[in-house]
Design a protein around this motif. Structure first.
Motif, short mmCIF file in Angstrom:
data_model
loop_
_atom_site.label_atom_id
_atom_site.label_comp_id
_atom_site.label_asym_id
_atom_site.label_seq_id
_atom_site.Cartn_x
_atom_site.Cartn_y
_atom_site.Cartn_z
N SER A 125 0.82 -1.21 0.00
CA SER A 125 0.00 0.00 0.00
C SER A 125 0.86 1.27 0.00
N GLU A 140 2.12 11.99 -6.12
CA GLU A 140 1.17 11.63 -5.05
C GLU A 140 -0.23 11.40 -5.63
N ARG A 183 -2.42 8.01 -5.23
CA ARG A 183 -3.80 7.94 -4.73
C ARG A 183 -4.71 7.22 -5.73
N GLY A 207 -4.65 3.67 -5.33
CA GLY A 207 -5.09 3.16 -4.03
C GLY A 207 -4.01 3.08 -2.97
N THR A 242 -1.62 4.28 0.16
CA THR A 242 -1.92 5.06 1.36
C THR A 242 -0.77 5.94 1.82
N ALA A 243 0.42 5.73 1.26
CA ALA A 243 1.60 6.51 1.64
C ALA A 243 2.62 6.44 0.52
N ARG A 251 5.45 10.04 3.54
CA ARG A 251 4.29 10.91 3.71
C ARG A 251 3.04 10.07 3.56
N SER A 252 2.15 10.19 4.54
CA SER A 252 0.85 9.53 4.46
C SER A 252 -0.02 10.28 3.47
N LEU A 253 -0.79 9.54 2.68
CA LEU A 253 -1.71 10.15 1.73
C LEU A 253 -3.14 10.17 2.26
N ARG A 254 -3.31 9.71 3.48
CA ARG A 254 -4.65 9.73 4.09
C ARG A 254 -4.96 11.12 4.58
N ALA A 255 -6.20 11.50 4.44
CA ALA A 255 -6.63 12.86 4.86
C ALA A 255 -6.60 13.03 6.34
#
Length: 157
Positions: A79, A106, A110, A113, A115-116, A153-157
């Motif tokens: 992921s 990035e 996303r 799918g 997440t980071a 870096r996390s891609l989660r909001a």
């Protein structure tokens, strides 16, 4: 220099050659990285992102590894993508091209799918990536004869 440019996923042989030309200029010519270290089998399956000026001049590039390639390269889980080979031509530095490329990569991550995003930053570039939300972890290590640090870096909001 006209600073109007766009960032897009590289498609086709012409775009890929433009990406490799920028990488050659920055890594091989400027930084002295041997070509056999700069180009690797991951280039075949990576998603390449290209920054181009309105007149078609390539300004910068970067790539995203994901799935088995990213796991093999960074040891992260599937992921987490791996951002790499970020390069901006000397004439385009200071125009925001590097940050736009990171954000473009990035976006691609996303869309797939992830997440980071992980990366291996040359230590002189740590501040650049930190300003974009990346956090360094682990010890410094050499890559192509230059000091690097792993960042994420996390891609989660």
């Amino acid at each position: 220099m006209n600073s109007a440019y766009g960032v897009r996923e590289a498609v086709g042989a012409e775009d890929r050659e433009a990406c490799f030309a920028v990488r050659h200029e920055v890594f091989v010519v400027e930084q002295g990285v041997p070509p056999e270290l700069e180009y690797d089998p991951y280039d075949e399956t990576a998603v390449h992102v290209l920054a181009v000026r309105e007149d078609g001049l390539p300004l910068g590039t970067g790539r995203l590894l994901f799935g088995a390639d990213a796991v093999g390269k960074t040891g992260a889980d599937a992921s987490v993508g791996s951002l790499g080979r970020l390069a901006v031509s000397g004439a385009a530095r200071g125009l925001g091209v590097g940050a736009a490329l990171v954000r473009g990569i990035e976006d691609v991550a996303r869309e797939r799918g992830l997440t980071a995003v992980d990366l291996h930053a040359q230590t002189h570039a740590l501040g650049f990536y930190e300003r974009l939300g990346y956090v360094a972890y682990g010890p410094e290590f050499p890559d192509a004869g230059m000091p690097h640090r792993a960042m994420r870096r996390s891609l989660r909001a």
